[in-house]
Design an enzyme around this catalytic site. Structure first.
Site, short mmCIF file in Angstrom:
data_model
loop_
_atom_site.label_atom_id
_atom_site.label_comp_id
_atom_site.label_asym_id
_atom_site.label_seq_id
_atom_site.Cartn_x
_atom_site.Cartn_y
_atom_site.Cartn_z
N ARG A 1 -4.64 29.95 26.86
CA ARG A 1 -5.27 28.60 27.25
C ARG A 1 -4.23 27.43 27.06
O ARG A 1 -4.19 26.55 27.92
CB ARG A 1 -6.38 28.33 25.95
N TYR B 1 -18.72 12.09 45.38
CA TYR B 1 -19.52 13.35 44.95
C TYR B 1 -20.39 13.10 43.72
O TYR B 1 -20.22 12.60 42.91
CB TYR B 1 -18.41 14.45 44.56
N ASP C 1 -10.04 11.69 45.12
CA ASP C 1 -10.81 13.14 45.28
C ASP C 1 -10.31 13.31 46.75
O ASP C 1 -10.91 12.96 47.52
CB ASP C 1 -12.21 12.99 44.90
N LYS D 1 -13.28 24.84 47.22
CA LYS D 1 -13.63 24.36 48.59
C LYS D 1 -12.43 24.91 49.78
O LYS D 1 -12.09 25.87 49.71
CB LYS D 1 -13.94 22.74 48.87
#
Ligand SMILES: *Cc1c(COP(=O)(O)O)cnc(C)c1O
Length: 386
Positions: A53, A106, A179, A204
């Site tokens: 982590r 978005y 973004d 994407k």
């Protein structure tokens, strides 16, 4: 051996953070499928890794690559685009802060800021980012912590001026976040225009094969980086080693894919413009697009996303979306395969009834890298007859 000429993007995409394995010579760095790391005595870490982590060599290789591609100092990778956004917002905002967002960001970004951060006392408003006066007015009206924009925007493909908006945002003391998912760093590098933080859904174009979720942040500021790095560790929405490895593998072909996505989308946009069934084709590569000149300055090519507006309303748009063979009906974008999406009820369902609502006669295409003649034949067969 130390020729330090700066490398071109295509070379960086294959080499940054990708040194071969020194123990075996394996040209591809191994996937470190491990949750923990053995210590040579208490606190005796080999290579600084302690627990996945907090850090994992496969994630480090992706983070190094992402930072290099965006021309930034720090890269951080997360389990999804929204996990990256969440970590950034938690690192920067406190209750009472205000965020200004583009009015067609978005849908999930708006949902996160409005419905999750809203409950913790963060306020927001949406502004038309192509209207610099409107942005300046909004910034002057309310002290603003973050100015958040997306260009090209989704799904209307509006182009906003990163350099101008960064200047306005900074003059008002806001952190400017872009973004960059739709463009990818191959087509556009927001930090070079003055943005403070770049956000990606690596799900994407960066991943590029519709087989892995991921998100990323790239930034230069050390203080913001330390806060986000702590949030990544303390909140834990990190990318898993296999996900990071798949994303690295996808990125190696980003430049060749983006060239083809852009060429195919350009050909399709030019073919469809003026079609009797359509009111409009939204693609920044068309000289008639209001953001065309700006996109030419800001982007290398115009990308693989375009939207269509149907004269026959929702009925015609839905029928079109459901009648193609190569363009498959699915959410998401940026993979090698072509997709068709009906935003009003699919990707943008969460913003129905808000100012971000998408008209119900709009169809969004994610143009893949298949043969463009086959794609055009598929579109022509599905469009109402002229
Ligand atoms: C998909 C997407 C996101 C969210 O990313 P996930 O990986 O789905 O969490 C954010 N911004 C844009 C522009 C996107 O297309």
């Amino acid at each position: 051996m130390s020729h330090k000429t700066p490398k071109h993007f295509e070379t960086v995409a294959i080499t940054a953070g990708q040194e071969f394995d020194p123990t075996t010579g394996s040209i591809i760095p191994p996937v470190y499928m491990t949750s923990t790391f053995v210590q040579d005595g208490i606190g005796g870490l080999r290579g600084g890794y302690e627990y996945t982590r907090g850090g994992n060599p496969t994630r480090t290789s992706l983070e190094t690559l992402l930072a290099s591609l965006e021309g930034g100092k720090h890269g951080l990778s997360f389990a999804s685009g929204l996990a990256a956004e969440d970590a950034l917002l938690r690192s920067v905002l406190v209750p009472g802060d205000h965020v200004i967002l583009g009015n067609d960001v978005y849908g999930g970004t708006h949902r996160l800021i409005n419905r999750i951060f809203g409950r913790w006392g963060v306020t927001n408003e949406t502004v038309e980012m192509t209207d610099l006066n409107a942005v300046q007015k909004a910034l002057a009206a309310t002290p603003t912590k973050i100015l958040w924009l997306e260009t090209p925007s989704n799904p209307m493909m509006k182009i906003s001026d990163i350099a101008e908006l960064a200047e306005l945002g900074h003059a008002a003391g806001a952190l400017v976040v872009v973004d960059n998912t739709f463009a990818s760093p191959y087509l556009q590098q927001p930090l070079s225009f003055g943005a403070d933080v770049v956000v990606h859904s690596t799900t994407k174009y960066l991943g590029g094969h519709s087989d892995v979720l991921g998100g990323a942040l790239v930034l230069n500021d050390d203080e913001v980086h330390d806060a986000v790095r702590f949030q990544q560790f303390a909140g834990g929405a990190v990318s898993a080693p296999m996900d990071a490895w798949l994303t690295v593998r996808g990125i190696k072909t980003l430049p060749v894919r983006m060239d083809r996505h852009s060429a195919n989308a350009q050909a399709i946009a030019e073919h469809l413009v003026g079609h009797a069934a359509l009111d409009a084709v939204y693609y920044p590569g068309l000289t008639t697009h209001p953001g065309h000149e700006l996109a030419r300055r800001q982007m290398k090519h115009f990308g693989g996303m375009l939207s269509l507006s149907f004269k026959g309303g929702a009925k015609a748009a839905r029928k079109f979306a459901e009648s193609m063979e190569l363009f498959q009906l699915a959410e998401s974008l940026g993979g090698v395969e072509s997709l068709v999406n009906y935003p009003a009820e699919m990707t943008h369902a969460s913003v129905r009834g808000t100012k971000l609502e998408v008209p119900d006669n709009i169809i969004r295409l994610s143009v893949g890298i298949e043969n463009v003649t086959d794609l055009i034949a598929d579109l022509d067969a599905a469009l109402p007859r002229r």
